[in-house]
Design an enzyme around this catalytic site. Structure first.
Site, short mmCIF file in Angstrom:
data_model
loop_
_atom_site.label_atom_id
_atom_site.label_comp_id
_atom_site.label_asym_id
_atom_site.label_seq_id
_atom_site.Cartn_x
_atom_site.Cartn_y
_atom_site.Cartn_z
NE ARG A 107 -7.40 -5.45 -31.16
CZ ARG A 107 -8.00 -6.51 -31.66
NH1 ARG A 107 -9.26 -6.75 -31.41
NH2 ARG A 107 -7.33 -7.34 -32.43
CE LYS A 129 2.17 11.10 -18.45
NZ LYS A 129 3.43 11.72 -17.99
CD GLU A 171 3.64 13.02 -6.98
OE1 GLU A 171 3.73 14.10 -7.57
OE2 GLU A 171 4.13 11.96 -7.43
CE LYS A 213 -2.11 13.75 -13.25
NZ LYS A 213 -1.52 12.54 -12.76
CD GLU A 223 4.49 14.30 -20.19
OE1 GLU A 223 3.76 13.71 -19.39
OE2 GLU A 223 5.73 14.23 -20.17
NE ARG A 227 -0.36 14.01 -18.16
CZ ARG A 227 -1.27 13.06 -18.09
NH1 ARG A 227 -2.15 12.91 -19.03
NH2 ARG A 227 -1.30 12.22 -17.06
CG ASN A 231 7.11 14.75 -16.20
OD1 ASN A 231 6.74 13.70 -15.71
ND2 ASN A 231 6.84 15.10 -17.44
CG HIS A 234 7.75 13.13 -10.98
ND1 HIS A 234 7.38 14.23 -10.24
CD2 HIS A 234 6.87 12.15 -10.66
CE1 HIS A 234 6.30 13.93 -9.53
NE2 HIS A 234 5.97 12.67 -9.75
CG HIS A 238 10.66 8.70 -12.47
ND1 HIS A 238 9.97 9.06 -13.61
CD2 HIS A 238 9.72 8.58 -11.50
CE1 HIS A 238 8.68 9.14 -13.34
NE2 HIS A 238 8.50 8.86 -12.07
CG HIS A 250 6.49 8.00 -6.71
ND1 HIS A 250 7.18 7.98 -7.90
CD2 HIS A 250 5.57 9.01 -6.84
CE1 HIS A 250 6.71 8.92 -8.70
NE2 HIS A 250 5.73 9.56 -8.08
N1 LIG Z 1 0.15 7.61 -13.30
C1 LIG Z 1 0.53 8.72 -12.71
O1 LIG Z 1 0.23 9.82 -13.18
C2 LIG Z 1 1.32 8.64 -11.44
C3 LIG Z 1 1.51 9.80 -10.67
C4 LIG Z 1 2.21 9.69 -9.45
C5 LIG Z 1 2.68 8.45 -9.05
N2 LIG Z 1 2.51 7.35 -9.82
C6 LIG Z 1 3.00 6.04 -9.40
O2 LIG Z 1 2.44 5.74 -8.13
C7 LIG Z 1 3.33 4.86 -7.43
C8 LIG Z 1 3.50 5.36 -6.02
O3 LIG Z 1 2.23 5.40 -5.39
P1 LIG Z 1 2.03 5.05 -3.85
O4 LIG Z 1 2.99 5.82 -3.04
O5 LIG Z 1 0.59 5.15 -3.56
O6 LIG Z 1 2.54 3.52 -3.81
P2 LIG Z 1 1.80 2.15 -3.39
O7 LIG Z 1 0.65 1.88 -4.26
O8 LIG Z 1 2.88 1.12 -3.31
O9 LIG Z 1 1.24 2.47 -1.93
C9 LIG Z 1 2.15 2.71 -0.88
C10 LIG Z 1 1.90 1.70 0.27
O10 LIG Z 1 0.70 2.06 0.94
C11 LIG Z 1 -0.16 0.93 1.02
N3 LIG Z 1 -1.52 1.48 1.04
C12 LIG Z 1 -2.12 2.22 0.07
N4 LIG Z 1 -3.30 2.66 0.51
C13 LIG Z 1 -3.46 2.19 1.78
C14 LIG Z 1 -4.47 2.35 2.77
N5 LIG Z 1 -5.53 3.13 2.59
N6 LIG Z 1 -4.30 1.69 3.95
C15 LIG Z 1 -3.19 0.93 4.17
N7 LIG Z 1 -2.19 0.78 3.29
C16 LIG Z 1 -2.33 1.42 2.11
C17 LIG Z 1 0.20 0.07 -0.14
O11 LIG Z 1 -0.15 -1.26 0.08
C18 LIG Z 1 1.71 0.26 -0.18
O12 LIG Z 1 2.33 -0.59 0.75
C19 LIG Z 1 4.63 4.84 -8.21
O13 LIG Z 1 4.75 3.64 -8.92
C20 LIG Z 1 4.49 6.01 -9.17
O14 LIG Z 1 5.22 5.82 -10.34
C21 LIG Z 1 1.83 7.42 -10.99
#
Ligand SMILES: NC(=O)c1ccc[n+]([C@@H]2O[C@H](COP(=O)([O-])OP(=O)(O)OC[C@H]3O[C@@H](n4cnc5c(N)ncnc54)[C@H](O)[C@@H]3O)[C@@H](O)[C@H]2O)c1
Length: 352
Positions: A107, A129, A171, A213, A223, A227, A231, A234, A238, A250
């Site tokens: 939980r 989130k 972003e 942020k 949201e 907030r 988006n 996005h 998405h 992304h």
């Molecule tokens: N919760 C939120 O508010 C929010 C906001 C924006 C994005 N997101 C989510 O984040 C995701 C996208 O994030 P992302 O682009 O970081 O994706 P990811 O976590 O897949 O990372 C991208 C790639 O970089 C690699 N990587 C990360 N850090 C590294 C480092 N320091 N050295 C070497 N390799 C590294 C990872 O292994 C992966 O292959 C999506 O799923 C998106 O929906 C969430």
């Protein structure tokens, strides 16, 4: 929130003093684990802390119930109880996935976010989130679960592959468009320095985005209103991710999404064509796509957009700028857009 070159030192100190006796479960993906999570685990163990490392295959394809279940099975094997804390070490996939595990394990146990990609540093790790994808719908399963702390150590970006690094600027640009015209103008001047990963410039950009942020989430944690402006780009983004079965990253999808939604804004909020040009120009200079690839099926994008959680009474709603640095307040910070208009912008393959 700690942001800077010594954030990992602060993390180690804080874990030791403020979460004593906890079982620390580091969750990381297969790329980041050997580079950053294993060295961190060794460092923490040397201090006598109880540390385990759980690893999953890197990539968006892992943001699933199956991966969440595999991590939970491992937590059970490790005997993790309510005394556990999850330390997410990775990009946005890791911070979303591990955060959701933490939200539901017993939980809810604390999650410490250690973002290692630019996307995660400027956006995903902060704000609470968490979630996973479901049957083609992004983030359909999830929870709000605020992190115990966020530690953005810029030195870890040195190992981030170029394409993933560039994706992070989507972003960064979004943060400027939604809330800070001066940051946008500064980004236009600093593209070369940022792409060269100059530490001081990067720190300024990351800190500015975290500040934006934090202010927005601080005002509207769940949201209910403002907030939603986070988006921008996005909704279509998405849709593009789902329609390309996540072959578009992304960040690339959000860049393209801002290009399309920026064009919608020129028709719906009075966003100027000149500013749309500046937005697309800046994204392009960061090496991000601003035109929708011709192979992407428009119907699949529309299908995903129809399922967006901001829609009301069958009406599509978008968070749109009125000008760079200011979003349309509309009703609950979203603006209705006719599907016909979206279809025509997508069909013209919006772009420069
Ligand atoms: N919760 C939120 O508010 C929010 C906001 C924006 C994005 N997101 C989510 O984040 C995701 C996208 O994030 P992302 O682009 O970081 O994706 P990811 O976590 O897949 O990372 C991208 C790639 O970089 C690699 N990587 C990360 N850090 C590294 C480092 N320091 N050295 C070497 N390799 C590294 C990872 O292994 C992966 O292959 C999506 O799923 C998106 O929906 C969430």
């Amino acid at each position: 929130v700690r942001c800077g070159p010594r954030a990992l030192d602060a993390l180690v100190r804080d874990l030791r003093t403020d979460l004593p006796g906890r079982l620390l479960v580091l969750v990381s993906d297969s790329n980041v684990a050997p580079l950053h999570a294993e060295p961190l685990a060794r460092r923490l163990r040397r201090l006598g802390l109880r540390v385990e490392l759980v690893c999953f295959p890197a990539g968006e394809a892992s943001k699933t119930r199956e991966t969440k279940a595999a991590i939970e099975d491992r937590l059970a094997e490790l005997g993790a109880g309510r005394d556990a804390a999850i330390v997410a070490v990775g990009g946005g996939v890791t911070t979303d996935l591990a955060g959701f595990v933490a939200a539901t394990w017993n939980r809810g146990v604390p999650v410490v976010q250690v973002p290692t990609s630019l996307v995660a540093m400027v956006d995903a790790a902060l704000g609470g989130k968490t979630g996973i994808n479901h049957a083609g719908a992004k983030n359909r399963l999830g929870a709000f679960h605020q992190p115990w702390g966020v530690y953005a150590d810029l030195s870890v970006l040195s190992t981030l592959p170029e394409a993933d690094f560039r994706a992070g600027f989507a972003e960064v640009v979004k943060s400027a468009v939604i809330a800070d015209a001066r940051l946008f103008a500064w980004l236009e001047e600093q593209v070369a320095s940022l792409i060269a990963r100059r530490a001081r410039t990067l720190r300024t950009a990351v800190a500015a985005c975290l500040g934006i942020k934090a202010r927005i989430v601080g005002e509207d944690e769940r949201e209910a209103g403002r907030r939603s402006i986070l988006n921008f780009g996005h909704t279509v983004g998405h849709g593009l991710e789902a329609a390309t079965t996540y072959t578009l990253s992304h960040g690339q999808a959000v860049a393209c999404g801002m290009s399309v939604e920026g064009e919608l804004a020129t028709r719906c909020t009075g966003f100027s064509v000149d500013e749309l040009g500046r937005l697309r120009g800046l994204l392009d200079r960061f090496g991000l796509p601003v035109a929708v690839d011709r192979r992407v099926p428009v119907e699949a994008v529309l299908e995903a957009v129809r399922g967006d959680k901001k829609n009301r009474d069958g009406q599509l709603r978008f968070a749109l700028p009125v000008r760079i640095g200011r979003m349309a307040a509309g009703s609950c910070w979203t603006v209705p857009v006719r599907e016909k208009l979206l279809r025509s912008v997508l069909a013209r393959r919006a772009g420069v």
